[in-house]
Write a protein that holds these residues in place. Structure first.
Motif, PDB file in Angstrom:
ATOM      1  N   PRO A 171       0.845  -1.193   0.000  1.00  8.71           N
ATOM      2  CA  PRO A 171       0.000   0.000   0.000  1.00  8.71           C
ATOM      3  C   PRO A 171       0.880   1.243   0.000  1.00  8.71           C
ATOM      4  CG  PRO A 171       0.009  -1.039   2.164  1.00  8.71           C
ATOM      5  CD  PRO A 171       0.715  -1.979   1.237  1.00  8.71           C
ATOM      6  N   PRO A 172       0.363   2.391  -0.400  1.00  5.18           N
ATOM      7  CA  PRO A 172       1.180   3.614  -0.543  1.00  5.18           C
ATOM      8  C   PRO A 172       2.004   3.984   0.672  1.00  5.18           C
ATOM      9  CG  PRO A 172      -0.965   3.941  -1.526  1.00  5.18           C
ATOM     10  CD  PRO A 172      -1.030   2.605  -0.824  1.00  5.18           C
ATOM     11  N   ARG A 173       1.444   3.839   1.876  1.00  2.82           N
ATOM     12  CA  ARG A 173       2.181   4.260   3.079  1.00  2.82           C
ATOM     13  C   ARG A 173       3.451   3.423   3.255  1.00  2.82           C
ATOM     14  NH1 ARG A 173       0.853   0.151   6.304  1.00  2.82           N
ATOM     15  NH2 ARG A 173      -1.163  -0.860   5.998  1.00  2.82           N
ATOM     16  N   ALA A 174       3.361   2.118   2.983  1.00  3.62           N
ATOM     17  CA  ALA A 174       4.542   1.266   3.109  1.00  3.62           C
ATOM     18  C   ALA A 174       5.534   1.549   1.986  1.00  3.62           C
ATOM     19  CB  ALA A 174       4.133  -0.205   3.098  1.00  3.62           C
ATOM     20  N   ARG A 175       5.019   1.837   0.806  1.00  2.00           N
ATOM     21  CA  ARG A 175       5.892   2.057  -0.346  1.00  2.00           C
ATOM     22  C   ARG A 175       6.741   3.316  -0.162  1.00  2.00           C
ATOM     23  NH1 ARG A 175       6.338  -0.739  -4.667  1.00  2.00           N
ATOM     24  NH2 ARG A 175       7.046   0.123  -6.648  1.00  2.00           N
ATOM     25  N   ALA A 176       6.162   4.363   0.399  1.00  3.44           N
ATOM     26  CA  ALA A 176       6.923   5.596   0.628  1.00  3.44           C
ATOM     27  C   ALA A 176       8.088   5.343   1.580  1.00  3.44           C
ATOM     28  CB  ALA A 176       5.999   6.681   1.184  1.00  3.44           C
ATOM     29  N   GLU A 177       7.853   4.544   2.616  1.00  3.61           N
ATOM     30  CA  GLU A 177       8.921   4.234   3.566  1.00  3.61           C
ATOM     31  C   GLU A 177      10.021   3.412   2.899  1.00  3.61           C
ATOM     32  OE1 GLU A 177      10.961   3.644   7.334  1.00  3.61           O
ATOM     33  OE2 GLU A 177       9.729   5.179   6.391  1.00  3.61           O
ATOM     34  N   CYS A 207      24.523   7.835  -6.384  1.00  5.64           N
ATOM     35  CA  CYS A 207      23.888   9.112  -6.032  1.00  5.64           C
ATOM     36  C   CYS A 207      22.654   9.364  -6.888  1.00  5.64           C
ATOM     37  CB  CYS A 207      24.890  10.257  -6.169  1.00  5.64           C
ATOM     38  SG  CYS A 207      26.194  10.232  -4.926  1.00  5.64           S
ATOM     39  N   THR A 208      22.719   9.025  -8.164  1.00  6.00           N
ATOM     40  CA  THR A 208      21.557   9.185  -9.037  1.00  6.00           C
ATOM     41  C   THR A 208      20.421   8.292  -8.566  1.00  6.00           C
ATOM     42  OG1 THR A 208      22.953   9.736 -10.930  1.00  6.00           O
ATOM     43  CG2 THR A 208      20.725   8.953 -11.420  1.00  6.00           C
ATOM     44  N   GLU A 209      20.752   7.061  -8.195  1.00  8.59           N
ATOM     45  CA  GLU A 209      19.729   6.153  -7.667  1.00  8.59           C
ATOM     46  C   GLU A 209      19.093   6.740  -6.415  1.00  8.59           C
ATOM     47  OE1 GLU A 209      19.913   1.943  -5.365  1.00  8.59           O
ATOM     48  OE2 GLU A 209      20.687   1.906  -7.416  1.00  8.59           O
ATOM     49  N   ALA A 210      19.926   7.244  -5.522  1.00  9.71           N
ATOM     50  CA  ALA A 210      19.412   7.825  -4.280  1.00  9.71           C
ATOM     51  C   ALA A 210      18.488   9.005  -4.563  1.00  9.71           C
ATOM     52  CB  ALA A 210      20.577   8.262  -3.391  1.00  9.71           C
ATOM     53  N   GLU A 211      18.875   9.850  -5.499  1.00 10.99           N
ATOM     54  CA  GLU A 211      18.060  11.024  -5.833  1.00 10.99           C
ATOM     55  C   GLU A 211      16.715  10.625  -6.434  1.00 10.99           C
ATOM     56  OE1 GLU A 211      21.563  14.302  -6.781  1.00 10.99           O
ATOM     57  OE2 GLU A 211      20.974  12.855  -8.308  1.00 10.99           O
ATOM     58  N   LEU A 212      16.728   9.664  -7.346  1.00  3.57           N
ATOM     59  CA  LEU A 212      15.482   9.243  -7.994  1.00  3.57           C
ATOM     60  C   LEU A 212      14.531   8.598  -6.993  1.00  3.57           C
ATOM     61  CD1 LEU A 212      16.916   7.743 -11.320  1.00  3.57           C
ATOM     62  CD2 LEU A 212      15.656   9.889 -11.037  1.00  3.57           C
ATOM     63  N   LEU A 213      15.058   7.731  -6.135  1.00  5.79           N
ATOM     64  CA  LEU A 213      14.212   7.075  -5.141  1.00  5.79           C
ATOM     65  C   LEU A 213      13.695   8.083  -4.116  1.00  5.79           C
ATOM     66  CD1 LEU A 213      16.343   3.857  -4.596  1.00  5.79           C
ATOM     67  CD2 LEU A 213      14.130   3.989  -5.735  1.00  5.79           C
ATOM     68  N   ALA A 214      14.562   9.011  -3.717  1.00  6.26           N
ATOM     69  CA  ALA A 214      14.139  10.035  -2.750  1.00  6.26           C
ATOM     70  C   ALA A 214      13.041  10.917  -3.332  1.00  6.26           C
ATOM     71  CB  ALA A 214      15.339  10.878  -2.329  1.00  6.26           C
ATOM     72  N   ARG A 215      13.149  11.209  -4.628  1.00  8.67           N
ATOM     73  CA  ARG A 215      12.122  12.022  -5.281  1.00  8.67           C
ATOM     74  C   ARG A 215      10.780  11.305  -5.250  1.00  8.67           C
ATOM     75  NH1 ARG A 215      14.399  12.799 -10.352  1.00  8.67           N
ATOM     76  NH2 ARG A 215      15.841  14.223  -9.302  1.00  8.67           N
ATOM     77  N   GLU A 216      10.797   9.991  -5.458  1.00  9.26           N
ATOM     78  CA  GLU A 216       9.559   9.211  -5.408  1.00  9.26           C
ATOM     79  C   GLU A 216       8.930   9.255  -4.021  1.00  9.26           C
ATOM     80  OE1 GLU A 216       7.776   7.575  -7.731  1.00  9.26           O
ATOM     81  OE2 GLU A 216       9.096   8.424  -9.244  1.00  9.26           O
TER      82      GLU A 216
END
Length: 441
Positions: A171-177, A207-216
């Motif tokens: 569910p969205p709440r778990a996915r954000a974490e 770093c690119t991976e971290a940025e993309l995931l953090a943006r999500e």
């Protein structure tokens, strides 16, 4: 007779109807379960093709044995007894007349229940997510004591687990974490890559991976932190203009964020100082100090170099020392060092003590009246402080001090430092923690 179970429905939805695909997913879930349940033997559990065919066809009495049931729970985030329930049972009372007099058909009650579980289920069990979070925090807490070589394997395993979880359903709440944790794990690996002298392409990829995931995840702080780590990687490859640009891009995300302190003083100020841009470097230091003064919750003492928390004042001043040294402001270096000396002495960060000591030693050599003996004592002390698990910056700065002292190479103190540096570099634990294979993406 073939029964359509919840298990069969899930296999279809996840593209696991082929035995080889299921076996691969089951093996990854077994590794996760072994860690989460603290039962190493789970990692060795396998499912034969005959067993898989029996499960798929619903020809199972009861539930699988305990080990397999535990792994299935991690794979599908659902107890095994629910997995092997019927998913297509009809209910004779589910039809109601349609407006045109026809019959409207509804799913049966058990099928509705199974579908509801599928929609609300998550392969990210809260306990498993908590374990991952605690493990990542543990890596950060132990980093300055152990160094990247001993922790990169553990961190890469966390990254693999998180990627597997994100490939499933939550569910969205778990996915954000999960996105938040995956972003920070990638960022930590990027930082380790810098300290290990890995190719910049590896640093940039993490770093690119971290940025993309953090943006999500809507996690701007981690985006800024990743930008700072990219800047650090560029700095240690001598690409100072690009290092400044990377840090500036991070600051632009949120100029008033406490995360901007690191970007300004570690990223912009040091890079600009190396290019001789005095005005820009001083402005970056000043802005970092102003932001620090505005904060009411900065950590006391010397924050860890790899921590995601904003820089403490001591950490900010330690970075300002490096920038001031590059600008030739030797008195400012000595003043800042005196200000943070009590904090450094109480700090458990050997690397910080080594780096500040090496900067001060270099500054002493550039005074109008060079203090050669004092500088070499500080240099030798720094080598001792950073010898357990030195990183790229300690290795580099120790060599730079030797270069600055070269014109006094006949002086006994300089010879002693050179001998100690040579011996220090010959020790396996003192080599730059370069392990390219450990940083495979």
């Amino acid at each position: 007779m073939v029964r359509t179970t919840v298990f069969a429905v899930l296999l279809e939805q996840r593209g696991l109807t082929a035995y080889e695909a299921f076996r691969h997913a089951f093996r990854e879930a077994a590794v996760q379960a072994a860690g989460a349940e603290r039962e190493p033997r789970l990692a060795r559990v396998m499912v034969s093709r005959a067993t898989f065919d029996r499960w798929s066809a619903g020809r199972l009495k009861g539930v699988p044995r305990r080990e397999a049931a535990t792994i299935l729970r991690h794979l599908f985030a659902m107890p095994a007894e629910h997995l092997f329930e019927d998913a297509d049972t009809e209910d004779a009372d589910t039809g109601t007349p349609a407006p045109d007099g026809g019959e409207v058909e509804f799913d049966g009650a058990q099928e509705i229940g199974a579908q509801t579980r599928l929609l609300t289920a998550s392969n990210a069990d809260p306990a498993l997510v908590a374990t991952v979070r605690t493990s990542l925090e543990g890596v950060i807490d132990r980093y300055e004591a152990l160094g990247p070589r001993l922790l990169v394997g553990e961190t890469r395993l966390l990254r693999t687990m998180l990627h597997t979880l994100l490939a499933g359903h939550q569910p969205p709440r778990a996915r954000a974490e999960l996105f938040h944790l995956a972003a920070r794990t990638a960022g930590v690996l990027g930082y380790m890559a810098v300290n290990s002298s890995a190719p910049f392409a590896t640093v940039d990829a993490y770093c690119t991976e971290a940025e993309l995931l953090a943006r999500e995840a809507g996690d701007r702080e981690t985006q800024m932190w990743a930008a700072g780590t990219r800047s650090l990687g560029l700095y240690y490859t001598g690409r100072y203009t690009e290092a400044d640009q990377a840090a500036r891009a991070g600051v632009d995300l949120a100029p008033d964020s406490p995360q901007a302190i690191r970007l300004l003083v570690n990223g912009r100020a040091r890079a600009l100082a190396r290019t001789g841009e005095r005005r820009g470097a001083e402005a970056a230091i000043g802005r970092a100090m102003t932001l620090s003064e505005r904060q009411t919750t900065l950590s006391e003492g010397m924050t860890s170099c790899i921590a995601f928390t904003p820089y403490s004042l001591a950490r900010t001043l330690a970075n300002a020392i490096t920038a001031r040294l590059a600008l030739g402001d030797t008195q400012a270096v000595l003043d800042h060092a005196a200000e943070i000396d009590p904090l450094l002495n109480r700090s458990s960060s050997r690397w910080s003590r080594a780096l500040v000591g090496l900067d001060v030693a270099t500054a002493l050599l550039h005074q109008p009246s060079p203090e050669i003996d004092h500088a070499m004592v500080l240099g030798r002390t720094a080598l001792t402080a950073g010898a357990t698990a030195p990183i790229r910056s300690v290795w580099q700065r120790a060599g730079e001090l030797h270069q600055h002292a070269a014109r006094w190479h006949t002086t006994p103190a300089v010879r002693d430092y050179a001998d100690m540096l040579r011996s220090w570099r010959s020790q396996p634990q003192a080599a730059p923690q370069a392990a390219p294979a450990a940083h495979r993406l």
